[in-house]
Motif scaffolding. Structure first.
Motif, PDB file in Angstrom:
ATOM      1  N   PHE A 115       4.722   5.636 -12.014  1.00  0.00           N
ATOM      2  CA  PHE A 115       3.756   5.095 -12.962  1.00  0.00           C
ATOM      3  C   PHE A 115       2.540   5.987 -13.138  1.00  0.00           C
ATOM      4  O   PHE A 115       2.146   6.705 -12.234  1.00  0.00           O
ATOM      5  N   LYS A 116       1.936   5.878 -14.309  1.00  0.00           N
ATOM      6  CA  LYS A 116       0.572   6.356 -14.469  1.00  0.00           C
ATOM      7  C   LYS A 116      -0.170   5.332 -15.312  1.00  0.00           C
ATOM      8  O   LYS A 116       0.438   4.551 -16.040  1.00  0.00           O
ATOM      9  N   TYR A 117      -1.469   5.319 -15.154  1.00  0.00           N
ATOM     10  CA  TYR A 117      -2.299   4.376 -15.900  1.00  0.00           C
ATOM     11  C   TYR A 117      -3.139   5.136 -16.896  1.00  0.00           C
ATOM     12  O   TYR A 117      -3.526   6.268 -16.644  1.00  0.00           O
ATOM     13  N   GLY A 146       4.361   4.631  -6.621  1.00  0.00           N
ATOM     14  CA  GLY A 146       3.367   5.612  -7.063  1.00  0.00           C
ATOM     15  C   GLY A 146       3.917   6.671  -8.001  1.00  0.00           C
ATOM     16  O   GLY A 146       3.294   6.997  -9.005  1.00  0.00           O
ATOM     17  N   GLU A 186      -9.806  -6.053 -12.531  1.00  0.00           N
ATOM     18  CA  GLU A 186      -8.676  -5.456 -11.851  1.00  0.00           C
ATOM     19  C   GLU A 186      -9.167  -4.428 -10.843  1.00  0.00           C
ATOM     20  O   GLU A 186     -10.052  -3.643 -11.158  1.00  0.00           O
ATOM     21  N   ASN A 187      -8.629  -4.474  -9.647  1.00  0.00           N
ATOM     22  CA  ASN A 187      -8.935  -3.460  -8.644  1.00  0.00           C
ATOM     23  C   ASN A 187      -7.686  -2.640  -8.383  1.00  0.00           C
ATOM     24  O   ASN A 187      -6.618  -3.200  -8.153  1.00  0.00           O
ATOM     25  N   ILE A 188      -7.835  -1.338  -8.426  1.00  0.00           N
ATOM     26  CA  ILE A 188      -6.690  -0.472  -8.145  1.00  0.00           C
ATOM     27  C   ILE A 188      -6.950   0.284  -6.848  1.00  0.00           C
ATOM     28  O   ILE A 188      -7.969   0.959  -6.712  1.00  0.00           O
ATOM     29  N   THR A 189      -6.043   0.141  -5.910  1.00  0.00           N
ATOM     30  CA  THR A 189      -6.111   0.920  -4.684  1.00  0.00           C
ATOM     31  C   THR A 189      -4.728   1.509  -4.427  1.00  0.00           C
ATOM     32  O   THR A 189      -3.807   1.295  -5.205  1.00  0.00           O
ATOM     33  N   CYS A 190      -4.619   2.249  -3.350  1.00  0.00           N
ATOM     34  CA  CYS A 190      -3.329   2.839  -3.003  1.00  0.00           C
ATOM     35  C   CYS A 190      -2.999   2.410  -1.584  1.00  0.00           C
ATOM     36  O   CYS A 190      -3.880   2.345  -0.727  1.00  0.00           O
ATOM     37  N   CYS A 191      -1.755   2.038  -1.338  1.00  0.00           N
ATOM     38  CA  CYS A 191      -1.353   1.737   0.030  1.00  0.00           C
ATOM     39  C   CYS A 191       0.019   2.341   0.279  1.00  0.00           C
ATOM     40  O   CYS A 191       0.691   2.787  -0.657  1.00  0.00           O
ATOM     41  N   LEU A 192       0.416   2.382   1.533  1.00  0.00           N
ATOM     42  CA  LEU A 192       1.726   2.926   1.872  1.00  0.00           C
ATOM     43  C   LEU A 192       2.693   1.767   2.080  1.00  0.00           C
ATOM     44  O   LEU A 192       2.316   0.732   2.631  1.00  0.00           O
ATOM     45  N   PRO A 214       3.769   6.171  -1.051  1.00  0.00           N
ATOM     46  CA  PRO A 214       2.542   5.639  -1.660  1.00  0.00           C
ATOM     47  C   PRO A 214       2.825   4.683  -2.827  1.00  0.00           C
ATOM     48  O   PRO A 214       3.717   4.915  -3.635  1.00  0.00           O
ATOM     49  N   LEU A 215       2.036   3.614  -2.871  1.00  0.00           N
ATOM     50  CA  LEU A 215       2.166   2.598  -3.914  1.00  0.00           C
ATOM     51  C   LEU A 215       0.799   2.364  -4.543  1.00  0.00           C
ATOM     52  O   LEU A 215      -0.212   2.474  -3.877  1.00  0.00           O
ATOM     53  N   TYR A 216       0.801   2.017  -5.820  1.00  0.00           N
ATOM     54  CA  TYR A 216      -0.413   1.447  -6.402  1.00  0.00           C
ATOM     55  C   TYR A 216      -0.438  -0.003  -5.956  1.00  0.00           C
ATOM     56  O   TYR A 216       0.576  -0.697  -6.016  1.00  0.00           O
TER      57      TYR A 216
END
Lengths: 240, 228
Positions: A225-227, A222, A175-181, A197-199
């Protein structure tokens, strides 16, 4: 090492974090005046600490109620569980948006292999208390899972369906987690402002015979949620 | 005195943990004085320890005992979120290190009295132009005499293993937060821009938390990956 007194704002922040984390009965936090009086600090310092906690979406101001705690959806990344069992929440509904067949895009050639021709693309959305919280796109090899085109995924767990219909389940993945708008399309689907912001979570899941099963891109709001991740026996990785 | 004898002496002190992993060694000048030999002899002994990966020579900071856990080990850990840049060489700039009162919040986290003391260590690392703001909180009672300069050569995961109670487990929490004015300034990004905040709680087998680490990074340029 020298000793330093905590600043008034840090004291207020930690006082509030203590109430948020360790006093579950408290739903509404004390007022600014009450905090300032209790800790004998300025209103300004209290304000500063509230801004800090708001920047982390831990609290929000509610009209006529005061400052309330926010609860984020907490997702455990490990254990190969599906998103549905992860959320495990009756208030979460799955909305099936669209299923299409597409040509294998270049960025998925690595995962599916070059001999793969077409993919089934399933777009879904999850709603919590009738508010959209995630937008998800799942890709399958059409040649292997042709029947999925006909499935209505409304309130259906994908992994449960795979288990029932094909008797398979993913065994490992990455799994890759990044952030985008949020762009125009996603902000419309998730009913949020553009550029929020979104995960962006890209997952690649395999069967135990190393065959690729599916890959998913999830967009999660964003602030909702938290992971969390749990690693045990971290020092067993010591070099000999 | 031969360089071999100095080499053997230093190696023994390192293996006995007179100088524990990550700690700073005397400078070459100090060693020269201690053993009453020429600088060339000292350098030869140190060179050999560096070649055997027992000692790290850090430009401008001196000599350090090599840490036990390499970045590669951390990369190979399953279930630990890994920033994509790990493994490259890093630079560290201390912002703050001091002792502070535990206070009620951390008293509940560490299960110690609110009147005890905590180390607060804050620093910025620069790796491939990517800035990370790290904050580390350690109870004084578990880490007496903790020397923050060990963080120049050692990962936090190893540094938190050097206290009186050895952690076994790590709970990581990842969130997107908004950059406050101070975060924006430190990480050189736009105010209110998205930040990945990682909270790492290191705990013993019996569940006692021994260290808390916060890591802040520009979310738009950071990628985490997890294998499972």
């Amino acid at each position: 090492m020298e000793y330093k007194e905590r600043s008034a704002a840090v004291q207020a922040q930690e006082y509030l974090q203590d109430l948020i984390s360790f006093k579950p009965d408290i739903k509404v936090l004390p007022s600014q005046r009450e905090i300032a009086d209790k800790l004998r600090i300025s209103r300004n310092a209290v304000l500063h600490s509230l801004d800090k906690l708001k920047s982390e979406d831990l609290i929000s101001s509610k009209e006529r109620t005061g400052i309330v705690k926010n609860t984020k959806v907490d997702i455990n990344m490990l254990g190969m569980k599906s998103m549905s069992s992860e959320l495990n929440d009756d208030s979460v509904a799955i909305v099936h948006l669209l299923t299409t067949i597409i040509a294998l895009p270049i960025n998925l050639q690595n995962f599916f292999g070059l001999e793969t021709n077409k993919l089934i693309k399933i777009e879904r959305m999850r709603m919590r208390k009738s508010k959209p919280i995630t937008y998800e796109i799942v890709y399958f090899d059409q040649a292997k899972f042709a029947d999925l085109i006909k499935v209505d995924f409304t309130n259906i767990s994908l992994y449960k369906l795979l288990q029932k219909k094909y008797g398979i389940k993913p065994t490992y993945g990455k799994e890759n987690i990044t952030c985008c708008l949020a762009d125009k399309k996603i902000s419309k689907i998730l009913k949020i402002q553009k550029n929020m912001p979104l995960y962006k979570v890209d997952s690649f899941n395999y069967l135990d015979n190393d065959e690729p099963l599916e890959t998913t891109t999830q967009y999660l709001i964003g602030s909702y949620f938290k992971y969390h991740f749990n690693a045990n026996n971290i020092y067993d990785y010591r070099e000999d | 005195m031969l360089f071999k004898e100095i080499y053997t002496d230093l190696k023994l002190m390192i293996s006995k943990s007179d100088y524990p992993p990550g700690s700073s060694l005397p400078t070459e000048a100090e060693l020269q004085h201690r053993y009453k030999v020429s600088r060339t002899t000292v350098r030869k002994a140190v060179d050999q320890l560096v070649a055997e990966n027992k000692v790290i020579r850090k430009k401008g900071s001196g000599l350090f005992v090599a840490p036990v856990i390499s970045k590669q080990n951390i990369l190979e850990m399953t279930g630990v979120i890994k920033p994509s840049y790990i493994g490259s060489s890093d630079m560290i700039k201390f912002k703050d290190s001091y002792l502070r009162l535990v206070g009620y919040y951390y008293a509940n986290i560490f299960h110690i009295s609110s009147n005890e003391l905590l180390y607060y260590i804050s620093f910025i690392t620069v790796i491939n132009d990517q800035l990370t703001w790290e904050k580390l909180l350690l109870p004084l009672v578990l880490f007496p005499g903790f020397d923050p300069s060990c963080l120049k050569v050692m990962s936090i995961i190893e540094a938190v293993g050097s206290g009186k109670l050895r952690p076994a487990n790590l709970l990581q929490e990842l969130q997107i937060i908004k950059a406050t004015d101070e975060i924006a300034k430190q990480l050189k990004i736009k105010k209110q821009g998205p930040i990945f905040k990682t909270t790492n709680l290191f705990s013993t087998k019996r569940g006692k938390i021994v260290a808390v680490e916060y890591r802040l990074q520009d979310a738009l340029t950071t990628k985490y990956s997890i294998d499972f």
